[in-house]
Motif scaffolding. Structure first.
Motif, short mmCIF file in Angstrom:
data_model
loop_
_atom_site.label_atom_id
_atom_site.label_comp_id
_atom_site.label_asym_id
_atom_site.label_seq_id
_atom_site.Cartn_x
_atom_site.Cartn_y
_atom_site.Cartn_z
N THR A 141 0.84 -1.20 0.00
CA THR A 141 0.00 0.00 0.00
C THR A 141 0.88 1.25 0.00
O THR A 141 2.05 1.21 0.37
CB THR A 141 -0.91 0.05 1.24
OG1 THR A 141 -0.10 0.08 2.42
CG2 THR A 141 -1.84 -1.15 1.29
N ARG A 183 -4.98 7.03 -2.26
CA ARG A 183 -4.41 5.79 -1.76
C ARG A 183 -4.14 4.86 -2.95
O ARG A 183 -4.94 4.80 -3.89
CB ARG A 183 -5.35 5.11 -0.77
CG ARG A 183 -5.49 5.86 0.53
CD ARG A 183 -6.39 5.12 1.50
NE ARG A 183 -6.42 5.78 2.80
CZ ARG A 183 -7.08 5.33 3.86
NH1 ARG A 183 -7.78 4.19 3.77
NH2 ARG A 183 -7.06 5.99 4.99
N LEU A 208 -2.61 0.79 -4.10
CA LEU A 208 -2.39 -0.57 -3.60
C LEU A 208 -2.04 -1.46 -4.78
O LEU A 208 -2.60 -1.30 -5.87
CB LEU A 208 -3.66 -1.08 -2.90
CG LEU A 208 -3.63 -2.49 -2.34
CD1 LEU A 208 -4.48 -2.56 -1.06
CD2 LEU A 208 -4.14 -3.53 -3.33
N VAL A 223 -8.92 1.61 -0.27
CA VAL A 223 -8.47 2.58 -1.28
C VAL A 223 -9.48 3.70 -1.49
O VAL A 223 -9.12 4.81 -1.86
CB VAL A 223 -8.09 1.94 -2.64
CG1 VAL A 223 -6.93 0.99 -2.49
CG2 VAL A 223 -9.28 1.30 -3.33
#
Length: 199
Positions: free
Chosen positions: A154, A161, A163, A195
């Motif tokens: 991550t 965000r 990942l 996310v």
């Protein structure tokens, strides 16, 4: 059908790229058949993520750099947003004998919520390099005897965000035994919630 505008992308909280090469987004038919210009959707994805979007890349033959290097995500704007860098060549790790993921992140991480017991076997992954930044967290790896490569990573890109899961989301690298495992649905629910900042 991925949008060509930030307004179009802003309808989404999370976007998952799985087994789709960079050229599929760069070379729209208007470009390669008709010689017309279109917006660069890789740059749009990077900027959308920076503004708060949740970007996920799943492994496969046309993810990261992929088979014979044909996925071509290395040195793209999307790679800039990911918590890993891609190798400049074929990055597939074919492991027909299977490997069991090694969980290296904290057990109370939101991505592991509701997942209990031993994880099933996987049959391959893409090799990547985790970025050396304070926001990047390697939550799972391949075993050391298979190179210890990152599996679940991550990170952040601006307000967004990001990942990566370097194995696949379905057969063959992720066999039916993984799909049928109760933790499978929970893992992907957790990924999307994390996310999109719902968790």
């Amino acid at each position: 059908k991925l949008p060509f505008t930030m307004e179009g992308l802003s309808q989404y909280k999370a976007i998952v790229l799985s087994d789709i090469g960079a050229n599929s987004l760069l070379l729209h038919p208007d470009v390669w058949l008709h010689g017309k210009t279109v917006p660069n959707r890789l740059k749009l994805l990077r900027d959308w993520t920076r503004g708060g979007g949740g970007l996920v890349m799943i492994g496969g033959y046309f993810s990261f750099q992929g088979i014979d290097g044909k996925a071509r995500w290395h040195r793209t704007a999307v790679e800039d947003a990911l918590p890993v860098t891609c190798l400049p060549y074929d990055d597939r790790l074919e492991i027909p004998e299977g490997f069991r993921p090694q969980i290296t992140g904290p057990k109370d991480h939101a991505l592991f919520a509701g997942i209990k017991g031993e994880w099933p076997i996987l049959l391959g992954a893409n090799e990547v390099i985790a970025r050396d930044r304070s926001d990047v967290e390697i939550l799972a790896r391949l075993p050391q005897d298979q190179g210890g490569h990152p599996l679940l990573v991550t990170g952040r890109h601006g307000e967004g965000r990001t990942l990566v899961w370097t194995s696949d989301i379905g057969p063959h690298w992720l066999p039916n035994s993984f799909v049928e495992w109760p933790g499978y649905a929970r893992l992907w629910t957790n990924v999307l919630r994390w996310v999109s900042k719902a968790a």
